[in-house]
Design a protein around this motif. Structure first.
Motif, short mmCIF file in Angstrom:
data_model
loop_
_atom_site.label_atom_id
_atom_site.label_comp_id
_atom_site.label_asym_id
_atom_site.label_seq_id
_atom_site.Cartn_x
_atom_site.Cartn_y
_atom_site.Cartn_z
N ALA A 1 0.98 -1.14 -0.18
CA ALA A 1 0.10 0.06 0.54
C ALA A 1 0.96 1.16 -0.03
O ALA A 1 0.45 2.36 -0.76
CB ALA A 1 -1.23 -0.27 0.86
N ALA A 2 1.55 0.62 0.93
CA ALA A 2 2.63 2.21 0.81
C ALA A 2 3.74 1.91 -0.70
O ALA A 2 4.33 3.44 -1.22
CB ALA A 2 4.05 2.09 2.29
N ASN A 3 4.28 1.30 -1.08
CA ASN A 3 5.31 1.32 -1.91
C ASN A 3 4.53 0.25 -2.84
O ASN A 3 4.70 -1.39 -3.21
CB ASN A 3 6.82 1.16 -2.22
CG ASN A 3 7.60 0.79 -2.58
OD1 ASN A 3 7.11 1.15 -3.93
ND2 ASN A 3 8.98 0.93 -2.66
N PRO A 4 3.50 0.10 -3.67
CA PRO A 4 2.97 -0.51 -4.94
C PRO A 4 3.64 -1.44 -6.43
O PRO A 4 3.71 -2.28 -6.19
CB PRO A 4 1.93 0.45 -5.70
CG PRO A 4 2.09 1.40 -4.35
CD PRO A 4 3.37 1.57 -4.23
N ALA A 5 4.96 -0.41 -6.15
CA ALA A 5 6.43 -0.89 -6.88
C ALA A 5 6.91 -2.41 -6.25
O ALA A 5 7.98 -2.93 -7.10
CB ALA A 5 7.53 -0.20 -7.61
N LEU A 6 7.01 -2.80 -4.91
CA LEU A 6 7.17 -3.89 -4.29
C LEU A 6 6.93 -5.20 -5.13
O LEU A 6 5.59 -5.26 -5.55
CB LEU A 6 7.72 -3.28 -2.64
CG LEU A 6 7.89 -2.60 -2.24
CD1 LEU A 6 7.18 -3.07 -1.06
CD2 LEU A 6 9.26 -2.65 -2.24
N PHE A 7 7.83 -6.19 -5.26
CA PHE A 7 7.55 -7.83 -6.30
C PHE A 7 8.15 -8.51 -5.00
O PHE A 7 9.14 -8.43 -4.29
CB PHE A 7 7.99 -7.79 -6.97
CG PHE A 7 8.00 -8.82 -8.07
CD1 PHE A 7 7.17 -9.42 -8.94
CD2 PHE A 7 9.29 -9.38 -8.11
CE1 PHE A 7 6.58 -10.08 -9.39
CE2 PHE A 7 9.40 -11.00 -8.82
CZ PHE A 7 7.97 -11.66 -9.47
N ASP A 8 7.27 -9.28 -5.10
CA ASP A 8 7.30 -10.59 -3.79
C ASP A 8 7.58 -11.84 -4.59
O ASP A 8 7.35 -13.17 -4.84
CB ASP A 8 6.11 -10.73 -3.43
CG ASP A 8 5.65 -11.93 -2.10
OD1 ASP A 8 6.65 -12.23 -2.07
OD2 ASP A 8 5.43 -11.76 -1.68
N GLY A 9 8.69 -11.70 -5.03
CA GLY A 9 9.47 -12.57 -5.73
C GLY A 9 10.11 -13.46 -4.97
O GLY A 9 10.68 -13.10 -3.39
N ALA B 1 29.74 3.04 -5.05
CA ALA B 1 28.86 2.55 -4.55
C ALA B 1 27.51 2.75 -5.31
O ALA B 1 27.74 3.70 -6.13
CB ALA B 1 28.29 2.60 -2.95
N ILE B 2 26.66 2.48 -5.03
CA ILE B 2 25.23 2.93 -5.31
C ILE B 2 24.34 3.84 -4.73
O ILE B 2 23.82 2.88 -3.71
CB ILE B 2 24.70 2.19 -6.60
CG1 ILE B 2 23.87 0.89 -5.46
CG2 ILE B 2 25.05 1.30 -7.73
CD1 ILE B 2 23.31 -0.14 -6.03
N ARG B 3 23.58 3.92 -5.20
CA ARG B 3 22.02 4.85 -4.41
C ARG B 3 20.84 4.40 -4.74
O ARG B 3 20.36 4.79 -5.97
CB ARG B 3 22.70 6.43 -3.91
CG ARG B 3 21.39 7.45 -3.54
CD ARG B 3 21.15 8.20 -3.38
NE ARG B 3 20.46 9.63 -4.93
CZ ARG B 3 21.74 9.81 -5.84
NH1 ARG B 3 22.60 9.85 -5.44
NH2 ARG B 3 21.02 10.07 -6.53
N MET B 4 20.23 4.10 -4.64
CA MET B 4 19.43 3.03 -4.34
C MET B 4 18.24 4.03 -5.28
O MET B 4 17.45 5.87 -4.14
CB MET B 4 18.27 2.16 -3.24
CG MET B 4 19.39 0.67 -3.05
SD MET B 4 20.25 0.14 -4.36
CE MET B 4 18.06 -0.68 -4.88
N GLY B 5 17.03 4.11 -5.64
CA GLY B 5 15.89 4.35 -6.53
C GLY B 5 14.26 4.87 -5.46
O GLY B 5 14.29 3.54 -4.34
N ALA B 6 13.94 5.35 -5.31
CA ALA B 6 12.81 6.11 -4.32
C ALA B 6 11.66 5.28 -4.52
O ALA B 6 10.66 4.66 -3.49
CB ALA B 6 11.77 7.09 -4.45
N HIS B 7 11.67 4.11 -5.61
CA HIS B 7 10.57 3.13 -5.20
C HIS B 7 10.88 1.36 -4.80
O HIS B 7 10.45 0.93 -4.42
CB HIS B 7 10.10 2.89 -6.84
CG HIS B 7 11.25 2.61 -8.35
ND1 HIS B 7 12.39 3.43 -8.30
CD2 HIS B 7 11.33 1.27 -8.81
CE1 HIS B 7 13.05 2.22 -9.17
NE2 HIS B 7 12.59 1.42 -8.80
#
Length: 257
Positions: free
Chosen positions: A61-69, A126-132
């Motif tokens: 609900a807070a982050n719809p981009a999450l994937f349940d892999g 290193a890398i910086r992670m995206g907002a989603h």
């Protein structure tokens, strides 16, 4: 899970899992890694099914981009003169997201690998992670949890995981670097980080530019940028907590050379 197995899982003393390990948030050498994958569900998933499902509803609900892999999660780990050995299962990402939010993490251990990217001018990149993503804005080495595709003949291939994650997220090929001798590890709050150094014949600025060019064509837009790390200053970037002992170790070691 039947009642007897559930009771055994619930009553197990997980505080003993890291007895005899070096202190938390320190980096230490290890002889190797052997992570075996067991069939069937992880006991944690079976014991906490309802709580996991309810938390996942809040997460998405807070982050719809999450994937349940699928991802690998350890049931137990041990450290000996032969290195780190473990037994784990493939679990849904939703179960891990529930577990990592627990104030007292119990029921398993998360282990992942950091390819520590060194540059020709003495920096790390290193890398910086995206907002989603699940770690929005955090800075850490290009890495990800072990996944089913990292399992070969029933065991986790750590080197393959590092090559895949670095290539997917940065476009860099670890085969074009000079790998450091030996593996290292660190642990804190039931999370274990595996480390190997990879030195590239590029300056930090050149590597950052190469990664940011890759971002323009990458299929998976997980990262929001690259970061050059030039000291152990904890405030230089919004680091993931697992990064702090690594930069302390690396730059402290560099000062001693």
């Amino acid at each position: 899970m039947n009642a007897n197995l559930n009771a055994n899982f619930t009553n197990r003393n997980f505080s003993d899992d890291f007895a005899g390990w070096p202190p938390e948030a320190t980096v230490f050498p290890i002889a190797g890694v052997d992570l075996r994958i067991l069939p069937g569900p992880h006991p944690l998933v079976a014991a906490e099914e309802v709580a996991i499902r309810e938390n996942w509803a809040r997460e998405t609900a807070a982050n719809p981009a999450l994937f349940d892999g699928g991802m690998v999660f350890q049931q137990r780990l041990s450290l000996s003169e032969n290195g780190i050995a473990g037994e784990g299962h493939v679990i849904p990402f939703s179960a891990f997201m529930w577990w990592r939010r627990q104030p007292q993490r119990q029921g398993g251990v998360h282990i992942f690998a950091y390819p520590v990217l060194e540059t020709s001018d003495g920096a790390l990149v290193a890398i910086r992670m995206g907002a989603h993503t699940a770690n929005p804005g955090q800075v850490y080495f290009a890495a990800g949890s072990l996944e089913p595709e990292d399992i070969v003949n029933g065991r986790c291939d750590i080197e393959a995981n590092m090559r895949r994650e670095v290539h997917e997220e940065t476009g860099l090929d670890l085969g074009r670097s000079v790998a450091g001798q030996g593996l290292f590890a660190s642990h804190a709050n039931r999370t274990v980080t595996l480390l190997r150094l990879f030195r590239f014949d590029m300056t930090a600025d050149e590597m950052v530019e190469r990664i940011e060019s890759h971002m323009l064509v990458a299929e998976d837009k997980e990262i929001a940028g690259a970061a050059a790390i030039r000291s152990a200053d904890h405030s230089a970037h919004p680091y993931n907590i697992a990064m702090l002992p690594v930069i302390d170790w690396y730059f402290g070691k560099a000062e001693r050379r």
